[in-house]
Design a protein around this motif. Structure first.
Motif, PDB file in Angstrom:
ATOM      1  N   GLU A 127     -12.220  -0.515  -4.940  1.00  0.00           N
ATOM      2  CA  GLU A 127     -12.165  -1.619  -5.897  1.00  0.00           C
ATOM      3  C   GLU A 127     -11.218  -2.699  -5.405  1.00  0.00           C
ATOM      4  OE1 GLU A 127     -12.067  -1.225 -10.435  1.00  0.00           O
ATOM      5  OE2 GLU A 127      -9.963  -1.681  -9.955  1.00  0.00           O
ATOM      6  N   ASP A 154      -5.248  -6.726  -5.445  1.00  0.00           N
ATOM      7  CA  ASP A 154      -4.976  -5.291  -5.498  1.00  0.00           C
ATOM      8  C   ASP A 154      -6.186  -4.524  -4.986  1.00  0.00           C
ATOM      9  OD1 ASP A 154      -2.587  -5.974  -6.685  1.00  0.00           O
ATOM     10  OD2 ASP A 154      -3.323  -5.667  -8.724  1.00  0.00           O
ATOM     11  N   ARG A 159      -7.819  -0.740  -4.795  1.00  0.00           N
ATOM     12  CA  ARG A 159      -7.708   0.583  -5.410  1.00  0.00           C
ATOM     13  C   ARG A 159      -8.733   1.539  -4.788  1.00  0.00           C
ATOM     14  NH1 ARG A 159      -3.651  -0.851  -6.100  1.00  0.00           N
ATOM     15  NH2 ARG A 159      -2.527  -1.536  -7.956  1.00  0.00           N
ATOM     16  N   VAL A 169     -10.430   4.640  -5.691  1.00  0.00           N
ATOM     17  CA  VAL A 169     -10.688   5.451  -6.880  1.00  0.00           C
ATOM     18  C   VAL A 169     -11.470   6.698  -6.475  1.00  0.00           C
ATOM     19  CG1 VAL A 169     -11.708   5.499  -9.184  1.00  0.00           C
ATOM     20  CG2 VAL A 169     -10.709   3.369  -8.296  1.00  0.00           C
ATOM     21  N   GLY A 214      -3.244   5.769  -3.436  1.00  0.00           N
ATOM     22  CA  GLY A 214      -4.162   5.341  -4.488  1.00  0.00           C
ATOM     23  C   GLY A 214      -4.567   3.887  -4.384  1.00  0.00           C
ATOM     24  N   GLY A 215      -3.862   3.115  -3.532  1.00  0.00           N
ATOM     25  CA  GLY A 215      -4.209   1.705  -3.394  1.00  0.00           C
ATOM     26  C   GLY A 215      -3.074   0.908  -2.792  1.00  0.00           C
ATOM     27  N   ASP A 266      -1.026  -3.141  -3.060  1.00  0.00           N
ATOM     28  CA  ASP A 266      -0.813  -4.401  -3.784  1.00  0.00           C
ATOM     29  C   ASP A 266      -0.547  -5.508  -2.772  1.00  0.00           C
ATOM     30  OD1 ASP A 266      -1.048  -3.055  -6.207  1.00  0.00           O
ATOM     31  OD2 ASP A 266       1.100  -2.632  -6.312  1.00  0.00           O
TER      32      ASP A 266
END
Length: 649
Positions: free
Chosen positions: A200, A220, A222, A224, A341-342, A344
C-alpha cells in the motif's frame, strides 16, 4: 615449531577454507538468482509479444478464425506460465490499463498514475517558466512526465524460487480519495500480491496555507500481511528518476546551479555532486537522510526519516536546445526484515526559498536542513547572508514592491554601516600623502641596500609620530569583501528576484539583454548585458579615482595601474555578462556610492588641519619615552643590521 603455533596455523587454515566455501555458495546462489531473473524477463517479454498466426493451407476460408484461435491459445499458455510465476493477483496487475488523476492544493497540482502507484508530475501554481515580458504564463513543471519513475524492487517467494518484482511493472488499484481530520487529501493505492496480502502507498497532500507544509507530500509505504510472501532479503531497493525542464533564461547559468544534493544523518551541511556540462555519478555506501534533484530555483527532494542504507546517484546533462536540463537518477536501499511493517517517507516539490526550506521538517517533525539547498556561501559569507542580508531583504520587501528600490536601499544601508571606516581610510591616505616628502627624504638618506633595515625602521618611526596606520586604507576594503562575496552568492540564488522586472531588465535573477549578437564571443556570450556594461564602466571610474588617491602616497601602486584600472573592469565585464542583472545592479550602485562617499569626505577633510594634527602628535611623541615594545623592536633591527654586516665581511 611448538604445539601452539601448529594449532594457530590449523585454525587459520580452517577459517580460510570455511570462508572460501561460504563465498562459493554465495556466488552460486547469486548466479541462480540472476538466471531466474533473466528467465522471468524472458517470460514477460513473451507475454507482451504478439503471437504469430498459424495459417492452415487446406482451410483458407476459415483461416482468420484459425489464426485467432491459435493466438488465443498462445496467449493463454503464456498467461498460465505468468500465473505460475507471479500468481493470479500480480498477473492481473500487469494486464490492467493504468489510470491517471490529479490532486491539488493552493500551491501545486500533483499528478498520479496507477502504473507503479507513483507521482508522474507536479505543477507549481505560483511560479512561471521564463518568457518575454508580458508572455510569461507557462507554469513550472517539476519533471517531464514521460521520464518520471519511482519504484520499489524486492523478491517474492514462489516455492523454492525467488521472484523479482519491480512495482513499476504493475498497475495499482486506487482507492477513493478522502480528506483526513486535519484537512489533508489522502491518496491510497494498493498492489495486491495474494489473498489478504498487498503493498500500500499512502500519500497525504495538505492545504494549510503554510508553504513549508503544503509543498511537502507525505508518502507512507505499508507491507500488509506481506511477511509470508516476501523472500529472504535484507534490502528493498528504491529507484527514483526524472528529467527536469529548462525554466530560466540562460541554459548555461541555470545548469551551473543544477546538480544532485544529499545530506548525511545528523549533519547541518549538505554534499553535492557538483557542476558538470556532461554526466556525473557517485556511489555512497553509508546512510543518507535525503536526496535532492536540485535546480537553480526549484528542487524535488526524497526524504527518509530513518535514512536509506546507501545511495547510487547520477545525472546527465541535456542538449542546450532541447528545452530539458538534466536527467537525474537515484538508486537507494532501505533495510528489510520479516518484522518490517512499512516505511515513512516524504517528498518536497517546491521552490528553493530560504524562508520556506528553513521550516520544512520530516514527517516526524525533525529538522532536516533543506535550507542548505540555497547556496549562500561557506563560512563568514554564508553567515552574512543568513543573519544580515536575508532578514533585511525580507523586512524591506514587506513594505516596498520594487526590488530595484530594495537593492538601492540595501546598498545605502551597507555604505552607511561602513562609512566610519571609509572616513578613517580617507584620513589615513591623506596623512600618507602629506608625509610622502619626508618618506622620500628617508629614501635619499638611506640609498644603499644594506641600509634597508634603517630606512624601514625610520619610516615606521615617522608613521608612529604622525599617528599613521599603514594598513588603515585597506581596512574598509577588508570589511567590504565578505559583504561583496555574500552578495555574489545571494543574488543568483535568490528566488525572490525571479520574475521581478526593473527598468529594462525583465528578470533580476537572470541577465538582461539589450542586444542579441548573431555570433558568440568566447567567455562573453551572444548578448550584451547593459547592467554588466554599466557595472564595468563604474568599476573603471572607481579604480581610476582610487588610483589617483593612492598612487601619490604609495609609489608601489604605480606598477599595478594596468591591472587595477584597465584589466579588472574588462575581466568583470566578461565574467558578469551572463550573471544575475540584480547582482550587476548592486555592484554598479556600490561603485557609484563609494565614489560619491569619497568626494563628500574630501570636501569635509582639510589637509592643513590634518597636517597640524600630525605635527602636534609628532611633538608629543618625541618628548615621551619609548615604549618597551618600541625598544625591543629597535634592538631587533640593530641585531639584524649587525648580522648583515657580519655576513658581508
Amino acid at each position: 615449531m611448538d604445539k601452539k603455533s601448529i594449532i594457530g596455523i590449523a585454525v587459520v587454515a580452517v577459517l580460510f577454507l570455511g570462508f572460501a566455501y561460504f563465498n562459493s555458495q554465495q556466488q552460486k546462489e547469486y548466479q541462480e538468482q540472476m538466471a531466474r531473473y533473466e528467465a522471468y524477463q524472458d517470460s514477460v517479454a513473451a507475454a507482451t509479444r504478439p503471437a504469430a498466426p498459424v495459417v492452415d493451407s487446406t482451410a483458407v476460408a476459415d483461416g482468420g478464425a484459425q489464426a485467432e484461435l491459435a493466438a488465443a491459445d498462445a496467449a493463454a499458455a503464456v498467461r498460465e506460465r505468468q500465473v505460475e510465476t507471479l500468481g493470479e493477483a500480480l498477473t492481473a496487475a500487469r494486464e490492467t490499463e493504468p489510470e491517471e488523476f490529479t490532486v491539488e492544493n493552493d500551491v501545486m497540482s500533483v499528478r498520479f498514475s496507477t502504473r507503479g502507484g507513483q507521482i508522474t508530475g507536479v505543477t507549481l501554481k505560483d511560479y512561471t517558466k521564463y518568457g518575454p515580458r508580458g508572455k510569461r504564463d507557462q507554469k513550472i513543471e517539476m519533471m517531464d512526465p514521460a521520464t518520471a519513475r519511482f519504484g520499489l524492487s524486492f523478491y517474492l517467494k514462489n516455492g523454492l524460487k525467488n521472484i523479482p518484482v519491480n512495482t513499476l511493472d504493475y498497475v495499482f488499484t486506487a482507492q477513493p480519495i478522502t480528506t483526513t481530520e486535519d484537512g489533508a487529501e489522502s491518496v491510497v493505492m494498493r498492489l495486491r500480491v495474494s489473498e489478504g496480502a498487498y503493498l500500500e502507498y499512502r500519500y497525504l497532500i495538505y492545504n494549510t496555507e503554510a508553504p513549508a507544509r503544503d509543498y511537502l507530500v507525505n508518502f507512507d509505504v505499508r507491507l500488509v500481511n506481506m511477511a509470508a510472501e516476501m523472500a529472504n532479503q535484507t534490502q528493498i531497493q528504491i529507484d527514483w528518476a526524472n528529467t527536469t525542464f529548462q525554466n530560466e533564461k540562460g541554459f548555461q547559468n541555470e545548469n551551473m546551479y543544477t546538480t544532485l544534493a544529499y545530506r548525511f544523518p545528523n549533519e547541518t551541511s549538505i554534499e553535492e555532486l557538483g557542476m558538470s556540462e556532461g554526466a556525473k555519478s557517485k556511489n555512497i555506501s553509508t546512510q543518507v537522510s535525503w536526496v535532492a534533484f536540485k535546480q537553480q530555483f526549484f528542487s524535488s527532494v526524497f526524504i527518509a526519516p530513518d535514512n536509506v542504507s546507501y545511495a547510487n546517484l547520477s545525472f546527465d546533462t541535456a542538449a542546450p536546445e532541447s528545452s530539458l536540463l538534466k536527467s537525474f537518477t537515484a538508486q537507494m536501499g532501505v533495510p528489510y526484515t520479516p518484522q518490517t511493517g512499512g516505511y515513512d517517507f516524504a517528498f518536497y516539490f517546491g521552490p528553493n526559498k530560504y524562508s520556506i526550506l528553513k521550516k520544512v521538517d520530516d514527517p516526524r517533525g525533525a529538522e532536516i536542513h533543506l535550507e542548505r539547498l540555497v547556496p549562500l556561501g561557506w563560512g563568514i559569507f554564508g553567515w552574512v547572508n543568513r543573519w544580515c542580508v536575508i532578514p533585511v531583504f525580507d523586512f524591506l520587501r514587506n513594505y516596498i514592491g520594487s526590488f530595484g528600490i530594495i537593492i538601492f536601499i540595501l546598498v545605502l544601508l551597507v555604505k552607511l554601516v561602513i562609512s566610519p571606516l571609509t572616513y578613517k581610510s580617507y584620513v589615513s591616505m591623506a596623512k600618507m600623502r602629506l608625509i610622502k616628502p619626508q618618506v622620500d627624504e628617508l629614501a635619499k638618506k638611506y640609498p644603499k641596500q644594506e641600509d634597508a633595515m634603517k630606512k624601514q625602521q625610520a619610516t615606521m618611526e615617522l608613521y608612529k609620530k604622525a599617528g599613521i596606520n599603514p594598513m588603515g586604507g585597506c581596512i574598509p576594503m577588508l570589511i567590504q569583501m565578505p559583504i561583496l562575496i555574500a552578495m555574489f552568492r545571494f543574488f543568483p540564488a535568490s528566488i525572490e528576484l525571479r520574475e521581478q522586472p526593473f527598468l529594462w531588465a525583465d528578470d533580476l535573477s537572470s541577465f538582461d539583454s539589450v542586444l542579441n549578437l548573431p555570433f558568440s564571443i568566447p567567455f562573453y556570450g551572444d548578448h550584451v548585458s547593459l547592467f554588466a556594461l554599466l557595472m564595468a564602466v563604474s568599476l573603471f571610474g572607481y579604480s581610476y579615482f582610487n588610483y589617483q588617491q593612492t598612487a601619490s602616497s604609495q609609489p608601489q601602486m604605480a606598477g599595478m595601474k594596468f591591472m587595477m584600472v584597465y584589466m579588472m573592469p574588462i575581466m568583470m565585464l566578461f565574467w558578469f555578462n551572463s550573471y544575475s542583472s540584480g547582482l550587476c545592479y548592486y555592484y554598479l550602485l556600490s561603485n557609484l556610492f563609494t565614489i560619491g562617499q569619497t568626494l563628500v569626505i574630501r570636501r569635509m577633510v582639510d589637509d592643513n588641519k590634518i597636517h597640524a594634527i600630525m605635527q602636534a602628535n609628532a611633538a608629543k611623541k618625541s618628548k615621551g619615552k619609548k615604549s618597551k615594545f618600541q625598544q625591543r623592536y629597535e634592538e631587533l633591527m640593530r641585531q639584524q643590521e649587525a648580522q648583515q654586516r657580519t655576513k658581508k665581511k
